[in-house]
Scaffold this motif. Structure first.
Motif, PDB file in Angstrom:
ATOM      1  N   CYS A 145       0.876  -1.156   0.000  1.00 40.19           N
ATOM      2  CA  CYS A 145       0.000   0.000   0.000  1.00 40.19           C
ATOM      3  C   CYS A 145       0.921   1.215   0.000  1.00 40.19           C
ATOM      4  CB  CYS A 145      -0.904  -0.027   1.228  1.00 40.19           C
ATOM      5  SG  CYS A 145      -2.059   1.354   1.283  1.00 40.19           S
ATOM      6  N   LEU A 146       0.634   2.190  -0.852  1.00 37.45           N
ATOM      7  CA  LEU A 146       1.487   3.377  -0.942  1.00 37.45           C
ATOM      8  C   LEU A 146       0.789   4.548  -0.258  1.00 37.45           C
ATOM      9  CD1 LEU A 146       2.545   3.061  -4.715  1.00 37.45           C
ATOM     10  CD2 LEU A 146       3.631   2.077  -2.702  1.00 37.45           C
ATOM     11  N   ALA A 171      -0.264   6.927  -8.377  1.00 33.48           N
ATOM     12  CA  ALA A 171      -0.951   6.134  -9.401  1.00 33.48           C
ATOM     13  C   ALA A 171       0.077   5.487 -10.342  1.00 33.48           C
ATOM     14  CB  ALA A 171      -1.910   7.019 -10.192  1.00 33.48           C
ATOM     15  N   PHE A 172       1.117   6.272 -10.687  1.00 33.50           N
ATOM     16  CA  PHE A 172       2.164   5.760 -11.582  1.00 33.50           C
ATOM     17  C   PHE A 172       2.884   4.567 -10.948  1.00 33.50           C
ATOM     18  CE2 PHE A 172       6.744   5.821 -12.434  1.00 33.50           C
ATOM     19  CZ  PHE A 172       6.733   5.441 -13.777  1.00 33.50           C
ATOM     20  N   LEU A 173       3.288   4.736  -9.654  1.00 27.77           N
ATOM     21  CA  LEU A 173       4.037   3.664  -8.973  1.00 27.77           C
ATOM     22  C   LEU A 173       3.160   2.427  -8.775  1.00 27.77           C
ATOM     23  CD1 LEU A 173       6.014   5.779  -6.328  1.00 27.77           C
ATOM     24  CD2 LEU A 173       6.862   4.825  -8.494  1.00 27.77           C
ATOM     25  N   THR A 174       1.882   2.658  -8.512  1.00 29.57           N
ATOM     26  CA  THR A 174       0.950   1.539  -8.340  1.00 29.57           C
ATOM     27  C   THR A 174       0.867   0.722  -9.626  1.00 29.57           C
ATOM     28  OG1 THR A 174      -0.344   2.773  -6.735  1.00 29.57           O
ATOM     29  CG2 THR A 174      -1.457   0.945  -7.827  1.00 29.57           C
ATOM     30  N   ALA A 175       0.724   1.450 -10.756  1.00 26.85           N
ATOM     31  CA  ALA A 175       0.617   0.755 -12.047  1.00 26.85           C
ATOM     32  C   ALA A 175       1.908  -0.019 -12.346  1.00 26.85           C
ATOM     33  CB  ALA A 175       0.319   1.767 -13.160  1.00 26.85           C
ATOM     34  N   LEU A 176       3.048   0.600 -12.017  1.00 32.32           N
ATOM     35  CA  LEU A 176       4.345  -0.039 -12.260  1.00 32.32           C
ATOM     36  C   LEU A 176       4.445  -1.350 -11.476  1.00 32.32           C
ATOM     37  CD1 LEU A 176       7.352   0.190 -13.280  1.00 32.32           C
ATOM     38  CD2 LEU A 176       7.843   1.279 -11.084  1.00 32.32           C
TER      39      LEU A 176
END
Ligand code: 8DG
Ligand code: CA
Ligand code: CA
Length: 488
Positions: A32-33, A44-49
């Motif tokens: 969880c970020l 959102a970017f890091l989650t998708a990565l």
């Protein structure tokens, strides 16, 4: 130091999608970020990565989260944020250990590795807030703690361990475990305990244990422990269970029959197994601690003997010596070969040869009965490796038995195929309490079954292979604990 302000966003960035979390390739890891300071679009970017790499990333915090990652927040800030999410009652109020609080460095390293890397101290955020002020923060499971060999609360742990032993002699496993757990918590404390209040709401400390601690702190001893140590029953049970091959049930029967000494045991011609006869014959030697040097000598001798039959096979000194102990009650040796299956049949050749050289005073072997890979039935201590329980005759020119020039030493020889070796090594390094806690953690926190052969994920119905102990800790979502810190 002031934080560099983030640039104002023109548009509101999209939140990470709130769809039900995908299970991910790494079942023990749920990320969880924390959005604070990271910002919504970067989150959102890091989650998708991470999702693209097969990680499970939850959009919101829940009890399932194991790794909480944040960027440019202090440990205390994240701990406060987490407490709000969990609706916590205060330090120690929740027995759940909660997720690891991690810096972004753990995340970036894991992304480049393509898998979760082991959590190292440098990845962790430092929390100095309320938990630290209200006593020590001690994680609830011994496998989540670092327990060095030397600690500062020897008098307290000895008292509690005496009561644990006594409870074991009475067949009260639950009570025994409670005292063992309490002792184990004290072993993990960074300093000497001055007053009971310093303990705060530490896990694993029941009423009875607290009372004993209080007594020892106030009077230097616990009257209850003194009574136990002097009791005829405790002393006799201890005397008998120190015979190789005698467990609590046998010792208790002898006690009920009125036996009190080793001499009586022999005079009354009590029926003894072959193992117990050997145990009695070598009683003094087997109850003289084995030194590290002696253990290493035996390990080298076994290694040389093994090479006669299987060059390339490796012998590893496990048990307490691997945890850094200087003395032990026996020598635990694990044998494996880099090619799976080549180790089969080795043990009987090895033992026959050692026997022919006059090294073996006693032995009984057990064949490999491992039937896997099938879902393991239980996580009991006993495993099914091919193994041999021996008494070695060790040349001891200047030792305690100097007069006769040799000494009897207990040796456990265990053979594991390389594919199971990391599990065997983890299982045979101990301490026994550390092992018990690892299996309890796996079962209750991860729905996994761990034993000395394998790790099985019951939710996904699959085995999780491992090439090292580190990988087993990773599968379990635990920070790696090196052997010298497993003295729980
Ligand atoms: P010591 O000899 O120095 O006194 O202590 P130790 O080395 O820590 O204890 P140990 O009684 O020799 O046990 C070492 C480890 O081996 C411990 O974690 C438990 C493990 N062990 C056994 N028997 C068995 C067994 O049958 N199966 C498995 N998996 N582990 C075992 O002692
Ligand atoms: Ca041992
Ligand atoms: Ca052993």
């Amino acid at each position: 130091m002031a934080q560099v302000p983030l640039k104002k966003k023109k548009r509101r960035a999209p939140s990470p999608p709130a769809e039900p979390p995908a299970p991910g390739r790494f079942p023990a890891v749920v990320l969880c970020l924390v959005e604070k300071r990271m910002g919504a679009s970067r989150r959102a970017f890091l989650t998708a990565l991470a999702r693209a790499k097969g990680f499970r990333v939850d959009g919101a915090y829940s009890a399932a989260v194991t790794h909480l990652v944040s960027e440019r927040n202090s440990g205390d800030e994240v701990a406060r944020w987490l407490a709000q999410q969990r609706g916590e009652r205060g330090p120690g109020g929740d027995p759940d250990p909660g997720p690891a609080l991690l810096d972004l460095s753990w995340f970036t390293e894991s992304m480049s590795a393509g898998q979760p890397v082991a959590i190292e101290p440098r990845h962790r955020l430092r929390v100095t807030g309320p938990a630290a002020q209200h006593g020590w923060h001690v994680a609830p499971y011994a496998c989540q703690r670092r327990t060095p060999l030397a600690h500062s609360n020897q008098a307290l742990t000895e008292a509690l361990e005496t009561l644990a032993e006594e409870a074991g002699f009475s067949g009260s496993e639950g009570r025994s475990l409670a005292f063992t757990r309490a002792a184990s918590v004290l072993k993990a404390l960074p300093r000497r305990l001055g007053a009971l209040e310093e303990l705060g709401p530490l896990p694993g400390l029941g009423e009875h244990s607290r009372r004993v601690i209080q007594d020892v702190l106030e009077d230097g001893v616990s009257a209850e422990v003194q009574r136990v140590k002097l009791s005829e029953r405790y002393r006799t049970m201890k005397l008998f269970t120190k015979i190789f091959g005698v467990g609590v049930r046998t010792a208790d029967r002898w006690y009920q029959e009125g036996l009190r000494t080793l001499a009586e045991l022999q005079e009354r011609r009590t029926k003894l197994t072959r193992q117990q006869q050997a145990g009695l014959r070598h009683y003094d030697d087997l109850n003289t601690p084995v030194g590290r040097g002696e253990a290493e000598t035996i390990s080298r001798a076994v290694q040389e003997a093994v090479w006669r039959f299987l060059p390339g096979a490796a012998v590893t000194l496990a048990g307490g010596f691997r945890r850094g102990k200087l003395h032990g009650h026996d020598v635990d040796l694990l044998i494996t070969h880099p090619e799976d299956g080549r180790e089969a049949g080795l043990l009987s050749l090895l033992v026959s040869w050692l026997d022919s050289q006059g090294v073996i005073l006693y032995q009984h072997s057990q064949e490999n009965s491992y039937e896997g890979p099938e879902p393991p039935r239980g996580e009991g201590v006993l495993d099914q490796f091919e193994r041999c329980f021996c008494i070695f005759c060790l040349a001891a020119p200047g030792g305690p038995a100097a007069g006769r020039g040799w000494k009897a030493v207990r040796v456990d020889l265990v053979v594991a195929p390389i594919s199971q070796f990391p599990f065997a090594l983890l299982g045979w390094t101990g301490s026994r309490h550390f092992e018990r806690e690892l299996r309890r953690f796996a079962k209750h926190e991860r729905k996994m079954v761990l034993n000395s052969h394998a790790l099985y994920d019951t939710r996904r119905s699959l085995f999780l292979p491992a090439a090292s102990e580190e990988e087993i800790f990773q599968h379990l979502g635990l920070e790696y604990v090196p052997p010298t810190e497993r003295n729980a």
